[in-house]
Scaffold this motif. Structure first.
Motif, PDB file in Angstrom:
ATOM      1  N   LEU A 119       4.416 -31.795  34.655  1.00 27.51           N
ATOM      2  CA  LEU A 119       5.625 -30.589  35.781  1.00 27.51           C
ATOM      3  C   LEU A 119       5.896 -31.083  35.851  1.00 27.51           C
ATOM      4  N   VAL A 120       6.691 -32.051  36.616  1.00 28.11           N
ATOM      5  CA  VAL A 120       7.531 -32.359  38.049  1.00 28.11           C
ATOM      6  C   VAL A 120       8.655 -33.564  37.233  1.00 28.11           C
ATOM      7  N   GLN A 121       7.811 -34.468  36.341  1.00 30.03           N
ATOM      8  CA  GLN A 121       8.595 -35.254  35.620  1.00 30.03           C
ATOM      9  C   GLN A 121       9.650 -34.661  34.465  1.00 30.03           C
ATOM     10  N   GLY A 122       9.002 -33.284  33.538  1.00 33.59           N
ATOM     11  CA  GLY A 122       9.695 -32.500  33.316  1.00 33.59           C
ATOM     12  C   GLY A 122       8.517 -32.715  31.480  1.00 33.59           C
ATOM     13  N   LEU A 123       8.421 -31.832  30.407  1.00 32.46           N
ATOM     14  CA  LEU A 123       8.054 -31.685  29.291  1.00 32.46           C
ATOM     15  C   LEU A 123       8.739 -31.515  28.541  1.00 32.46           C
ATOM     16  N   ASP A 124       8.714 -32.066  27.152  1.00 34.20           N
ATOM     17  CA  ASP A 124       9.479 -32.013  26.036  1.00 34.20           C
ATOM     18  C   ASP A 124      10.036 -31.660  25.085  1.00 34.20           C
ATOM     19  N   PRO A 168      -5.257 -33.522  30.376  1.00 35.15           N
ATOM     20  CA  PRO A 168      -6.140 -33.376  31.407  1.00 35.15           C
ATOM     21  C   PRO A 168      -6.343 -31.557  32.778  1.00 35.15           C
ATOM     22  N   VAL A 169      -6.121 -30.692  31.804  1.00 30.43           N
ATOM     23  CA  VAL A 169      -6.701 -29.213  31.581  1.00 30.43           C
ATOM     24  C   VAL A 169      -8.159 -29.351  31.326  1.00 30.43           C
ATOM     25  N   LEU A 170      -8.588 -30.650  30.456  1.00 37.37           N
ATOM     26  CA  LEU A 170      -9.952 -30.233  29.704  1.00 37.37           C
ATOM     27  C   LEU A 170     -10.094 -31.589  31.033  1.00 37.37           C
ATOM     28  N   ALA A 173      -0.179 -36.056  21.974  1.00 37.24           N
ATOM     29  CA  ALA A 173      -1.283 -35.936  23.134  1.00 37.24           C
ATOM     30  C   ALA A 173      -1.121 -36.469  24.545  1.00 37.24           C
ATOM     31  N   PHE A 174      -0.428 -37.202  24.058  1.00 38.52           N
ATOM     32  CA  PHE A 174      -0.169 -37.918  26.027  1.00 38.52           C
ATOM     33  C   PHE A 174       1.190 -37.825  26.004  1.00 38.52           C
ATOM     34  N   GLY A 175       2.104 -37.316  25.738  1.00 36.10           N
ATOM     35  CA  GLY A 175       3.132 -36.747  26.694  1.00 36.10           C
ATOM     36  C   GLY A 175       3.677 -36.674  28.014  1.00 36.10           C
ATOM     37  N   TRP A 176       2.368 -36.899  28.644  1.00 36.97           N
ATOM     38  CA  TRP A 176       2.212 -36.139  30.110  1.00 36.97           C
ATOM     39  C   TRP A 176       1.994 -37.642  30.982  1.00 36.97           C
ATOM     40  N   PHE A 177       1.332 -38.891  29.681  1.00 36.67           N
ATOM     41  CA  PHE A 177       0.870 -39.636  30.500  1.00 36.67           C
ATOM     42  C   PHE A 177       1.953 -40.654  30.631  1.00 36.67           C
ATOM     43  N   SER A 178       2.134 -41.004  32.535  1.00 39.05           N
ATOM     44  CA  SER A 178       3.154 -42.144  32.638  1.00 39.05           C
ATOM     45  C   SER A 178       2.899 -42.537  34.064  1.00 39.05           C
ATOM     46  N   PRO A 179       3.734 -43.684  34.526  1.00 42.36           N
ATOM     47  CA  PRO A 179       3.511 -44.045  36.393  1.00 42.36           C
ATOM     48  C   PRO A 179       3.478 -43.217  36.802  1.00 42.36           C
ATOM     49  N   PHE A 180       4.157 -42.150  36.454  1.00 41.24           N
ATOM     50  CA  PHE A 180       4.849 -41.556  37.942  1.00 41.24           C
ATOM     51  C   PHE A 180       3.064 -40.242  38.108  1.00 41.24           C
ATOM     52  N   LYS A 221       5.277 -17.606  26.691  1.00 39.52           N
ATOM     53  CA  LYS A 221       5.704 -19.066  26.563  1.00 39.52           C
ATOM     54  C   LYS A 221       4.749 -19.777  26.894  1.00 39.52           C
ATOM     55  N   ALA A 222       5.261 -19.878  28.546  1.00 40.77           N
ATOM     56  CA  ALA A 222       5.275 -20.885  29.193  1.00 40.77           C
ATOM     57  C   ALA A 222       4.128 -21.916  29.535  1.00 40.77           C
ATOM     58  N   TYR A 223       2.685 -20.483  29.083  1.00 38.00           N
ATOM     59  CA  TYR A 223       1.525 -20.835  28.822  1.00 38.00           C
ATOM     60  C   TYR A 223       0.662 -21.995  27.820  1.00 38.00           C
ATOM     61  N   ALA A 224       1.484 -21.171  27.237  1.00 36.66           N
ATOM     62  CA  ALA A 224       1.620 -22.327  25.247  1.00 36.66           C
ATOM     63  C   ALA A 224       2.173 -23.571  26.130  1.00 36.66           C
ATOM     64  N   ALA A 225       3.146 -23.184  26.199  1.00 37.04           N
ATOM     65  CA  ALA A 225       3.882 -24.842  25.765  1.00 37.04           C
ATOM     66  C   ALA A 225       3.074 -25.729  26.796  1.00 37.04           C
ATOM     67  N   LEU A 226       2.396 -25.414  28.293  1.00 34.84           N
ATOM     68  CA  LEU A 226       1.796 -25.798  28.918  1.00 34.84           C
ATOM     69  C   LEU A 226       0.248 -26.891  28.442  1.00 34.84           C
ATOM     70  N   LEU A 227      -0.598 -25.580  28.089  1.00 36.93           N
ATOM     71  CA  LEU A 227      -1.529 -26.558  27.285  1.00 36.93           C
ATOM     72  C   LEU A 227      -1.332 -27.088  26.711  1.00 36.93           C
ATOM     73  N   SER A 228      -0.093 -27.461  25.652  1.00 34.46           N
ATOM     74  CA  SER A 228      -0.522 -27.679  24.694  1.00 34.46           C
ATOM     75  C   SER A 228       0.392 -29.549  25.147  1.00 34.46           C
ATOM     76  N   ALA A 229       0.891 -29.318  25.942  1.00 36.22           N
ATOM     77  CA  ALA A 229       1.694 -30.671  26.947  1.00 36.22           C
ATOM     78  C   ALA A 229       0.467 -31.002  27.806  1.00 36.22           C
ATOM     79  N   LEU A 230      -0.605 -30.299  28.438  1.00 32.12           N
ATOM     80  CA  LEU A 230      -1.658 -30.536  29.255  1.00 32.12           C
ATOM     81  C   LEU A 230      -3.050 -30.514  28.511  1.00 32.12           C
ATOM     82  N   TYR A 231      -3.115 -30.584  27.871  1.00 25.84           N
ATOM     83  CA  TYR A 231      -4.736 -30.277  27.144  1.00 25.84           C
ATOM     84  C   TYR A 231      -5.302 -31.224  27.925  1.00 25.84           C
TER      85      TYR A 231
END
Length: 337
Positions: A138-143, A88-90, A153-160, A76-86
């Motif tokens: 990851l530290v900031q937290g995923l939605d 940057p992982v790519l 697709a850009f939920g990971w993008f932030s100044p932090f 479940k975490a693997y699926a959520a992680l790749l969905s959120a960070l596709y």
């Protein structure tokens, strides 16, 4: 203790260990690439790259172990992680491939040698930055809603996350410079020593900036550190980090101490990793997905763990053997001696 309780913890420890081993082992190779533009000549870059040439291929084994372990133990975490960070992982995967191709092709090329030098540096830089962005997200937290990623697709993008991306670049550069102190002599070592002190300052500054930013994030990390007086028993981690940074600053220019700077830079990363795990626990994906919520069935975890008991000693043994064989210094024209 029931299997459904301790098996996820055991797998979390295994995955964390695999990720940490990848960071500290491949980190200095990426650091060499990041420092490649600082080389005074192609011959000097040859020496820098030759320090890692016999051992760098095996480092990705730890990354594969961490990724495959996450998929097997926490689907479940693997699926959520790749969905959120596709994205940057790519970027990370493409950059690592680019770095690897450049590493091999550069030693065979003649007319395009300079081009592959640039490609090696660029691939290393982008791979390090992508890893930092993933860490920041990851530290900031995923939605997440019910364990599923619902952001864009850009939920990971932030100044932090951009800040942590740059921080990891400087951290890997520090690992690279201290590795070169350990493995080179003469002019190459002098250049590495010159770079190490400014990099220590940069890494400490970025650690401070990240720590200062945490209270302003909707993250469980800072809450864990300061809830219920936790800071008092967790305080040895930042105090040790500061002490290690001071010791690294002092040892970086000592003419007869080649090993301590590298060990101390590794200690900085290990302490940072420990601080991250302590802050995130028991959440695998902050702010809402715990280890036990994300874990596969106990039967699957137990079955996979049996194979890991056989595989992990093999990986550790190969890694230790390769570093023991190539434990000397590297000089121009002669390689390891």
């Amino acid at each position: 203790m029931e299997m459904t309780t301790w098996l996820p913890v055991a797998w979390f420890a295994v995955i964390g260990f695999g990720v940490l081993m990848y960071v500290v082992l491949d980190g200095f190779v990426l650091g060499i690439g990041i420092l490649a533009p600082m080389a005074e000549s192609e011959e000097q870059l040859d020496v820098m790259m030759n320090t890692a040439a016999p051992i760098w291929d095996g480092n990705e084994t730890w990354l594969v172990l961490g990724g495959a372990g996450l998929m097997a133990a926490f689907p479940k975490a693997y699926a959520a992680l790749l969905s959120a960070l596709y994205l940057p992982v790519l970027l990370l995967v493409v950059a690592l491939v680019f770095r690897g191709v450049a590493f091999e092709f550069r030693f065979k090329a003649h007319r395009s040698r300079r081009l592959w030098s640039v490609a090696f540096g660029l691939g290393s830089l982008l791979a390090a930055f992508a890893q930092g962005v993933i860490l920041g997200a990851l530290v900031q937290g995923l939605d997440l809603v019910d364990g599923r990623y619902v952001g864009g697709a850009f939920g990971w993008f932030s100044p932090f996350s951009m800040l942590t991306g740059v921080a990891v670049v400087f951290g890997y550069a520090l690992l690279g410079s201290t590795w070169l102190i350990l493995k080179t002599e003469g002019r190459e070592q002098a250049v590495a020593r010159t770079l190490t002190r400014p990099l220590v300052v940069a890494v400490v500054v970025f650690m401070g900036l990240v720590s200062t930013w945490l209270p302003f994030l909707q993250s469980r990390v800072m809450e864990r550190w300061f809830a219920d007086g936790n800071f008092w028993w967790l305080s040895p981690v930042p105090l040790l980090t500061l002490a290690v940074a001071v010791a690294l600053w002092r040892s970086a220019v000592h003419p007869r101490r080649d090993l301590p700077p590298f060990l101390l830079s590794l200690a900085l990363f290990v302490l940072g990793f420990i601080g991250l795990v302590l802050g995130m626990w028991p959440y695998l994906l902050p702010p809402s997905l715990t280890l036990w919520q994300a874990a596969a069935p106990a039967s699957s975890l137990g079955f996979s763990l049996v194979g890991l008991v056989v595989l992990l000693p093999v990986i550790l043994g190969y890694t230790a053997w390769s570093y023991r064989v190539f434990r000397g210094k590297v000089t121009a024209g002669t390689g390891y001696h």
